[in-house]
Design a protein around this motif. Structure first.
Motif, PDB file in Angstrom:
ATOM      1  N   THR A   1       1.180  -1.386  -0.032  1.00  0.00           N
ATOM      2  CA  THR A   1       0.077   0.379  -0.314  1.00  0.00           C
ATOM      3  C   THR A   1       1.203   1.437   0.031  1.00  0.00           C
ATOM      4  N   ALA A   2       1.807   1.339   0.539  1.00  0.00           N
ATOM      5  CA  ALA A   2       3.387   2.502   0.633  1.00  0.00           C
ATOM      6  C   ALA A   2       3.219   3.281  -0.400  1.00  0.00           C
ATOM      7  N   LEU A   3       3.928   1.347  -0.962  1.00  0.00           N
ATOM      8  CA  LEU A   3       4.508   1.833  -2.683  1.00  0.00           C
ATOM      9  C   LEU A   3       3.311   2.012  -3.474  1.00  0.00           C
ATOM     10  N   LEU A   4       2.017   1.640  -3.333  1.00  0.00           N
ATOM     11  CA  LEU A   4       0.925   2.806  -4.331  1.00  0.00           C
ATOM     12  C   LEU A   4       0.458   4.041  -3.724  1.00  0.00           C
ATOM     13  N   ARG A   5       0.704   4.585  -2.689  1.00  0.00           N
ATOM     14  CA  ARG A   5       0.716   5.562  -2.010  1.00  0.00           C
ATOM     15  C   ARG A   5       2.027   6.349  -3.183  1.00  0.00           C
ATOM     16  N   ALA A   6       3.226   5.772  -2.995  1.00  0.00           N
ATOM     17  CA  ALA A   6       3.542   7.027  -3.791  1.00  0.00           C
ATOM     18  C   ALA A   6       3.618   6.884  -5.231  1.00  0.00           C
TER      19      ALA A   6
ATOM     20  N   GLY B   1       1.372   6.789  -6.673  1.00  0.00           N
ATOM     21  CA  GLY B   1      -0.155   8.354  -6.765  1.00  0.00           C
ATOM     22  C   GLY B   1       0.305   9.707  -6.377  1.00  0.00           C
ATOM     23  N   GLU B   2       1.734   9.300  -5.980  1.00  0.00           N
ATOM     24  CA  GLU B   2       2.567  11.220  -6.555  1.00  0.00           C
ATOM     25  C   GLU B   2       2.811  11.129  -7.082  1.00  0.00           C
ATOM     26  N   LEU B   3       3.754  10.057  -7.911  1.00  0.00           N
ATOM     27  CA  LEU B   3       4.353  10.070  -8.726  1.00  0.00           C
ATOM     28  C   LEU B   3       3.456  10.600 -10.365  1.00  0.00           C
ATOM     29  N   ALA B   4       2.332   9.869  -9.513  1.00  0.00           N
ATOM     30  CA  ALA B   4       1.445   9.364 -11.648  1.00  0.00           C
ATOM     31  C   ALA B   4       1.832  10.527 -12.617  1.00  0.00           C
ATOM     32  N   PRO B   5       1.705  10.758 -13.292  1.00  0.00           N
ATOM     33  CA  PRO B   5       1.894  12.019 -14.841  1.00  0.00           C
ATOM     34  C   PRO B   5       0.220  12.497 -14.723  1.00  0.00           C
ATOM     35  N   ALA B   6       1.002  14.213 -14.581  1.00  0.00           N
ATOM     36  CA  ALA B   6       1.005  15.078 -14.691  1.00  0.00           C
ATOM     37  C   ALA B   6      -0.888  14.878 -15.313  1.00  0.00           C
ATOM     38  N   ASP B   7      -0.910  14.179 -16.784  1.00  0.00           N
ATOM     39  CA  ASP B   7      -2.494  14.371 -16.860  1.00  0.00           C
ATOM     40  C   ASP B   7      -3.150  13.826 -16.486  1.00  0.00           C
ATOM     41  N   ALA B   8      -3.123  12.558 -15.105  1.00  0.00           N
ATOM     42  CA  ALA B   8      -3.404  11.463 -14.731  1.00  0.00           C
ATOM     43  C   ALA B   8      -4.111  11.949 -13.126  1.00  0.00           C
ATOM     44  N   SER B   9      -5.445  11.419 -13.722  1.00  0.00           N
ATOM     45  CA  SER B   9      -6.165  11.463 -10.935  1.00  0.00           C
ATOM     46  C   SER B   9      -5.577   9.924 -11.016  1.00  0.00           C
ATOM     47  N   PHE B  10      -5.728   9.543 -10.190  1.00  0.00           N
ATOM     48  CA  PHE B  10      -4.994   8.659  -9.279  1.00  0.00           C
ATOM     49  C   PHE B  10      -5.814   8.022  -7.945  1.00  0.00           C
ATOM     50  N   MET B  11      -6.359   6.598  -7.923  1.00  0.00           N
ATOM     51  CA  MET B  11      -7.684   6.742  -7.087  1.00  0.00           C
ATOM     52  C   MET B  11      -6.375   5.493  -6.023  1.00  0.00           C
ATOM     53  N   LEU B  12      -6.875   5.322  -4.850  1.00  0.00           N
ATOM     54  CA  LEU B  12      -6.302   4.164  -4.314  1.00  0.00           C
ATOM     55  C   LEU B  12      -7.227   3.048  -3.122  1.00  0.00           C
ATOM     56  N   TYR B  13      -7.905   1.765  -4.332  1.00  0.00           N
ATOM     57  CA  TYR B  13      -9.526   1.964  -4.001  1.00  0.00           C
ATOM     58  C   TYR B  13      -9.004   0.788  -2.791  1.00  0.00           C
ATOM     59  N   THR B  14      -9.476   1.491  -1.744  1.00  0.00           N
ATOM     60  CA  THR B  14      -9.418   1.171  -0.229  1.00  0.00           C
ATOM     61  C   THR B  14     -10.450   0.297   0.749  1.00  0.00           C
ATOM     62  N   ASP B  15     -11.595  -0.488  -0.013  1.00  0.00           N
ATOM     63  CA  ASP B  15     -12.707  -1.220   0.501  1.00  0.00           C
ATOM     64  C   ASP B  15     -12.772  -2.912  -0.059  1.00  0.00           C
ATOM     65  N   ILE B  16     -11.803  -3.254  -0.575  1.00  0.00           N
ATOM     66  CA  ILE B  16     -12.108  -4.472  -0.783  1.00  0.00           C
ATOM     67  C   ILE B  16     -12.034  -5.487   0.085  1.00  0.00           C
ATOM     68  N   ALA B  17     -11.900  -5.122   1.549  1.00  0.00           N
ATOM     69  CA  ALA B  17     -12.116  -5.676   2.871  1.00  0.00           C
ATOM     70  C   ALA B  17     -13.729  -5.358   2.687  1.00  0.00           C
ATOM     71  N   ALA B  18     -15.214  -4.717   2.461  1.00  0.00           N
ATOM     72  CA  ALA B  18     -16.425  -4.475   2.456  1.00  0.00           C
ATOM     73  C   ALA B  18     -16.868  -5.881   1.435  1.00  0.00           C
ATOM     74  N   LEU B  19     -16.377  -6.253   0.309  1.00  0.00           N
ATOM     75  CA  LEU B  19     -17.204  -7.343  -0.735  1.00  0.00           C
ATOM     76  C   LEU B  19     -17.245  -8.261   0.215  1.00  0.00           C
ATOM     77  N   PRO B  20     -18.828  -9.180   0.139  1.00  0.00           N
ATOM     78  CA  PRO B  20     -18.259 -10.654   0.660  1.00  0.00           C
ATOM     79  C   PRO B  20     -18.569 -11.078   0.091  1.00  0.00           C
ATOM     80  N   ALA B  21     -17.901 -12.495   0.594  1.00  0.00           N
ATOM     81  CA  ALA B  21     -16.815 -13.209   0.117  1.00  0.00           C
ATOM     82  C   ALA B  21     -17.809 -13.487  -1.282  1.00  0.00           C
TER      83      ALA B  21
ATOM     84  N   THR C   1      11.856   7.203   4.125  1.00  0.00           N
ATOM     85  CA  THR C   1      12.956   7.684   3.518  1.00  0.00           C
ATOM     86  C   THR C   1      14.099   6.349   1.790  1.00  0.00           C
ATOM     87  N   LEU C   2      13.318   5.079   1.502  1.00  0.00           N
ATOM     88  CA  LEU C   2      13.590   4.516  -0.166  1.00  0.00           C
ATOM     89  C   LEU C   2      13.036   5.549  -1.075  1.00  0.00           C
ATOM     90  N   LEU C   3      11.150   5.312  -0.419  1.00  0.00           N
ATOM     91  CA  LEU C   3      10.518   5.564  -1.332  1.00  0.00           C
ATOM     92  C   LEU C   3      10.617   7.272  -1.687  1.00  0.00           C
TER      93      LEU C   3
END
Length: 197
Positions: free
Chosen positions: A17-22, A24-44, A151-153
């Motif tokens: 998740t930390a890698l994905l957040r990084a 999101g900060e570095l996505a191309p200027a013309d791109a919007s970015f969304m980290l989807y955080t709700d997969i735990a809400a999906l039923p089996a 630090t690494l990111l």
């Protein structure tokens, strides 16, 4: 261009998740970015419950995928496979088809994830997603402290490589898909991993 990111880990301090957040900060200027955080809400997943109207969490997930021009997935490896929450999420869109012809890039926070990489590749190809080989990247974050990860990111070479991979992904999304002759995506790891200090 709209990019959607999915983490295969539900942990609050997940390196993937930390890698994905990084990313999101570095996505191309013309791109919007969304980290989807709700997969735990999906039923089996149960085909008997895959009805209309869809469960609210399922409908939200499908809509998020449908609206995305490309999907980034970063996942840990559990028991040599895909974590249950992520596999469950993917199961919910096998029949509905939101990933058909959708460009997908795989990021990894550990070079030891060869089994999950292979499993995700097989699953996504079966679902007819368009895996972008050159946008695959490994950044070795596993086993590091939160401060070390930060630090690494933040290192210029890490950010340059991640930005380059994201631009490659964006370019692939914009380009027309190449003909699929059945084997070109079987070895998805082309970008070399970023080596730790």
């Amino acid at each position: 261009m709209h990019l959607l990111a999915l983490s295969g880990s539900l942990r609050a301090d997940s390196t993937n998740t930390a890698l994905l957040r990084a990313a999101g900060e570095l996505a191309p200027a013309d791109a919007s970015f969304m980290l989807y955080t709700d997969i735990a809400a999906l039923p089996a997943f149960n085909p008997d419950y895959d009805t209309q109207p869809a469960h609210a969490a399922v409908a939200r997930f499908r809509a998020a995928l449908q609206s995305a021009d490309g999907v980034l997935i970063a996942s840990p490896e559990y028991a040599h496979g895909v974590p249950g929450a992520l596999k469950n999420a993917l199961d919910w869109v096998v029949a509905s088809g939101e990933l058909v012809d959708k460009p997908v890039a795989l990021l990894h926070s550990s070079p030891r994830g060869q089994f999950v990489r292979a499993a995700l590749t097989e699953i996504l190809l079966t679902m007819s997603a368009r895996l972008i080989d050159d946008a695959t990247l490994t950044v070795p974050l596993l086993g590091r402290t939160t401060d070390e990860i930060t630090t690494l990111l933040a290192k210029p070479d890490t950010r340059t490589t991640l930005r380059s991979v994201l631009q490659c992904f964006a370019d692939a999304i914009s380009a027309p898909p190449k003909p699929d002759f059945g084997s070109e995506h079987r070895n998805p790891v082309k970008s070399p991993p970023i080596k730790p200090d």
